[in-house]
Scaffold this motif. Structure first.
Motif, PDB file in Angstrom:
ATOM      1  N   LEU A 110      45.937   9.199  34.030  1.00 19.02           N
ATOM      2  CA  LEU A 110      45.342  11.344  33.652  1.00 19.02           C
ATOM      3  C   LEU A 110      45.011  10.906  35.429  1.00 19.02           C
ATOM      4  O   LEU A 110      44.765  11.500  36.346  1.00 19.02           O
ATOM      5  CB  LEU A 110      44.007  11.019  33.122  1.00 19.02           C
ATOM      6  N   GLU A 111      43.990   9.540  36.065  1.00 13.20           N
ATOM      7  CA  GLU A 111      43.802   8.931  37.246  1.00 13.20           C
ATOM      8  C   GLU A 111      45.088   9.126  38.246  1.00 13.20           C
ATOM      9  O   GLU A 111      44.890  10.148  39.339  1.00 13.20           O
ATOM     10  CB  GLU A 111      43.580   7.180  37.292  1.00 13.20           C
ATOM     11  N   GLY A 112      46.391   9.452  37.761  1.00 11.55           N
ATOM     12  CA  GLY A 112      48.086   9.385  39.365  1.00 11.55           C
ATOM     13  C   GLY A 112      47.734  10.716  38.280  1.00 11.55           C
ATOM     14  O   GLY A 112      48.189  11.407  39.550  1.00 11.55           O
ATOM     15  N   VAL A 113      47.708  11.442  37.253  1.00 14.14           N
ATOM     16  CA  VAL A 113      47.786  12.980  37.246  1.00 14.14           C
ATOM     17  C   VAL A 113      47.239  13.894  38.834  1.00 14.14           C
ATOM     18  O   VAL A 113      47.575  15.440  38.998  1.00 14.14           O
ATOM     19  CB  VAL A 113      48.555  13.668  36.401  1.00 14.14           C
ATOM     20  N   ALA A 114      45.796  13.545  38.400  1.00 12.60           N
ATOM     21  CA  ALA A 114      44.726  13.931  39.107  1.00 12.60           C
ATOM     22  C   ALA A 114      45.255  13.249  40.776  1.00 12.60           C
ATOM     23  O   ALA A 114      45.391  14.455  41.738  1.00 12.60           O
ATOM     24  CB  ALA A 114      43.537  13.128  39.145  1.00 12.60           C
ATOM     25  N   ASP A 115      45.854  12.399  41.337  1.00 14.34           N
ATOM     26  CA  ASP A 115      46.282  12.318  42.526  1.00 14.34           C
ATOM     27  C   ASP A 115      47.519  13.168  42.912  1.00 14.34           C
ATOM     28  O   ASP A 115      47.646  13.700  43.669  1.00 14.34           O
ATOM     29  CB  ASP A 115      47.322  10.527  42.805  1.00 14.34           C
ATOM     30  N   LEU A 116      48.696  13.315  41.782  1.00 16.41           N
ATOM     31  CA  LEU A 116      49.326  14.053  42.241  1.00 16.41           C
ATOM     32  C   LEU A 116      49.018  15.610  42.220  1.00 16.41           C
ATOM     33  O   LEU A 116      50.250  16.230  42.848  1.00 16.41           O
ATOM     34  CB  LEU A 116      50.718  14.240  41.150  1.00 16.41           C
ATOM     35  N   THR A 117      48.570  16.268  41.585  1.00 15.62           N
ATOM     36  CA  THR A 117      47.499  17.674  41.617  1.00 15.62           C
ATOM     37  C   THR A 117      46.628  18.513  42.388  1.00 15.62           C
ATOM     38  O   THR A 117      46.509  19.360  42.226  1.00 15.62           O
ATOM     39  CB  THR A 117      47.120  17.832  40.002  1.00 15.62           C
ATOM     40  N   GLY A 118      45.968  16.952  42.882  1.00 14.11           N
ATOM     41  CA  GLY A 118      44.766  17.235  43.508  1.00 14.11           C
ATOM     42  C   GLY A 118      43.782  17.760  42.277  1.00 14.11           C
ATOM     43  O   GLY A 118      42.020  18.283  42.497  1.00 14.11           O
ATOM     44  N   LEU A 119      43.908  18.098  41.523  1.00  9.95           N
ATOM     45  CA  LEU A 119      42.622  18.546  40.197  1.00  9.95           C
ATOM     46  C   LEU A 119      42.301  17.352  39.803  1.00  9.95           C
ATOM     47  O   LEU A 119      42.216  15.517  40.017  1.00  9.95           O
ATOM     48  CB  LEU A 119      43.285  18.328  38.692  1.00  9.95           C
ATOM     49  N   PRO A 120      39.794  17.740  39.585  1.00 11.79           N
ATOM     50  CA  PRO A 120      39.519  16.185  39.166  1.00 11.79           C
ATOM     51  C   PRO A 120      39.439  15.669  38.049  1.00 11.79           C
ATOM     52  O   PRO A 120      40.678  16.158  36.796  1.00 11.79           O
ATOM     53  CB  PRO A 120      38.062  17.396  39.272  1.00 11.79           C
ATOM     54  N   PHE A 121      39.097  14.174  37.765  1.00 10.13           N
ATOM     55  CA  PHE A 121      39.632  13.740  36.772  1.00 10.13           C
ATOM     56  C   PHE A 121      37.973  12.954  36.145  1.00 10.13           C
ATOM     57  O   PHE A 121      37.701  12.535  37.474  1.00 10.13           O
ATOM     58  CB  PHE A 121      40.139  12.413  36.399  1.00 10.13           C
TER      59      PHE A 121
END
Length: 468
Positions: free
Chosen positions: A280-291
């Motif tokens: 989820l941290e990786g997806v947040a980094d790719l998308t700019g979404l908060p985690f």
């Protein structure tokens, strides 16, 4: 029980009518007239799909014998000496050890399973056991689970054998029976009864990892470093049998129905393991979404950002319990004295005892909970030489992509190998179209995989075996 099959002669080049497929479009030949792994992989996948190895879980299926004998033929044709053994009539396994360049290193197990879940042709657009190619896709039961990976392994191993090339270290190649019913007659039996086959092995690679997903226009590969545990549970309610017209406060069906409803509707809380957090941290980094690991809303948005792969990932942020079977009664006006139901429970690593305690509490005092099949959860770090080699092999074929760890919501034969202290990963590399519902193919209808993904996979696996 051990039975050696009759294997077609390596000198014979005539395929049987059942398996004949014709030339692979665009095939290139090696020096010496032999096809490469990229040329062979589609044909081998088709051949394996055409051999019906449906596993109904009750011993009534055709077994894996036909597929195992075909695997034996493919391996012996290139000069290898695999071992074939049956653990019950028709439940066939094949293992071969490839000597590595550095035999002082621990061995690697590269394994697949030959059985598939059943498929009903009437539900499919194309016969699930025809193994046909349409619009650049191989269709059929097992195309992603997991005769695609079986074909990639076979194609790479055959090319290595023809070239006289060794892997970096010893590689134990195994094709198991019965994975779709917990591996009782396959990996589990092999580990318990033939542990010498895996002597010196410390790591393993198998299915459901290394596939690509589209994340906000960027391609990422999910490498499986964890998998949920399995708790297939039978719920049994006993009550007082009697006439359907009478008042009863001890009705087995009522007891069971309440338990099933409570368990099926239970809102399991978030339980994010290190692997899930890293993903989820990786997806947040790719998308700019908060985690925020404490905020279900941010977790859900990150899961949805994975598109079709959210089917896998969404089931790994918490435990799950799905009722799947109900059996009770034999006549409309007879209250039965017993009712049974089945729940497919999956628990995230580190939660098994709490998971089972919650199930028993939800079941209530009138319902017993018994195990049908119970198996461990697995989680290993996203680091080490083998992980580095898998990541490097993917990125060499797809520069600019990201590789992230993830947890599989189901289970694999790595659970059985863990009994020997072997650390397992999911790595069946596939570069997939962004709009292909890969997760939905598993045990679904119209299962299919692109021919380009298969050829990509053999290139990655070949790189991996050279370096891992």
């Amino acid at each position: 029980m051990v039975r050696m099959p009759t294997v077609p002669s390596a000198a014979s080049s005539e395929p049987s009518d059942r398996l004949a497929t014709g030339a692979v479009p665009g095939a290139r030949e090696q020096v010496g007239g032999h096809p490469t792994a990229e040329d062979e992989v589609v044909r081998i996948c088709q051949e394996l799909i055409r051999l019906d190895t449906s596993n109904y879980g009750d011993g009534s299926g055709p077994g894996e014998r036909a597929a195992a004998e075909h695997v034996m033929a493919l391996l012996t044709e290139v000069g290898l000496a695999p071992e074939y053994y049956e653990t019950a009539p028709g439940r066939a396994n094949v293992v071969v050890r490839l000597e590595g360049e550095d035999r002082s290193r621990p061995a690697l197990v590269l394994h697949g399973h030959l059985d598939v879940v059943p498929a009903q042709a009437k539900d499919w657009k194309i016969d699930p056991f025809a193994g046909e190619v349409h619009d650049g896709l191989v269709w059929g039961r097992g195309a992603v689970d997991m005769k695609d990976m079986d074909a990639m392994i076979l194609a790479v191993v055959r090319q290595m054998a023809r070239e006289g090339r060794r892997p970096a270290r010893d590689v134990i190649v195994a094709f198991f029976a019965d994975e779709e019913a917990g591996g009782v007659w396959g990996a589990r039996w092999s580990v318990d009864n033939r542990p010498e086959l895996f002597e010196g092995a410390t790591e393993a690679i198998s299915e459901v990892g290394g596939f690509s997903v589209d994340v906000d226009g960027r391609r990422a590969y999910l490498l499986q470093t964890a998998e949920k545990g399995i708790g297939w549970l039978r719920l049994i309610a006993d009550g007082r049998a009697g006439h359907g017209s009478q008042v009863t406060t001890d009705n087995a069906v009522t007891h069971l129905a309440g338990a099933i409803a409570r368990i099926g509707a239970h809102p399991w809380p978030l339980a994010l393991t290190p692997t899930v957090r890293a993903l989820l941290e990786g997806v947040a980094d790719l998308t700019g979404l908060p985690f925020d690991p404490e905020d279900e809303g941010t977790v859900d948005r990150l899961v949805r950002a994975l598109g079709p792969a959210s089917r896998f990932v969404g089931a790994t942020v918490r435990n799950t319990t799905n009722p799947t079977q109900l059996v009770a009664g034999y006549k409309a006006n007879v209250v039965p004295g017993r009712a049974e139901g089945v729940v497919d429970g999956r628990f995230v690593p580190g939660t098994e005892e709490d998971f089972l305690a919650t199930i028993r509490d939800l079941a209530g005092p009138h319902v017993r909970v018994e195990h049908i099949h119970r198996d461990i959860a697995l989680e290993v770090p996203f680091e080490g030489d083998l992980v580095d080699a898998m990541v490097g092999s993917l990125l060499a074929e797809d520069p600019g992509a990201r590789v992230l760890p993830y947890t599989l919501s189901g289970g694999t034969d790595n659970k059985s190998l863990a009994r020997l202290g072997i650390t397992g990963y999911g790595f069946a590399p596939l570069r997939l179209p962004a709009d292909l519902d890969f997760a939905g193919m598993f045990h679904g209808v119209d299962e299919r995989v692109t021919t380009d993904a298969l050829r990509f996979g053999v290139r990655v696996l070949d790189r991996l075996l050279r370096s891992a």
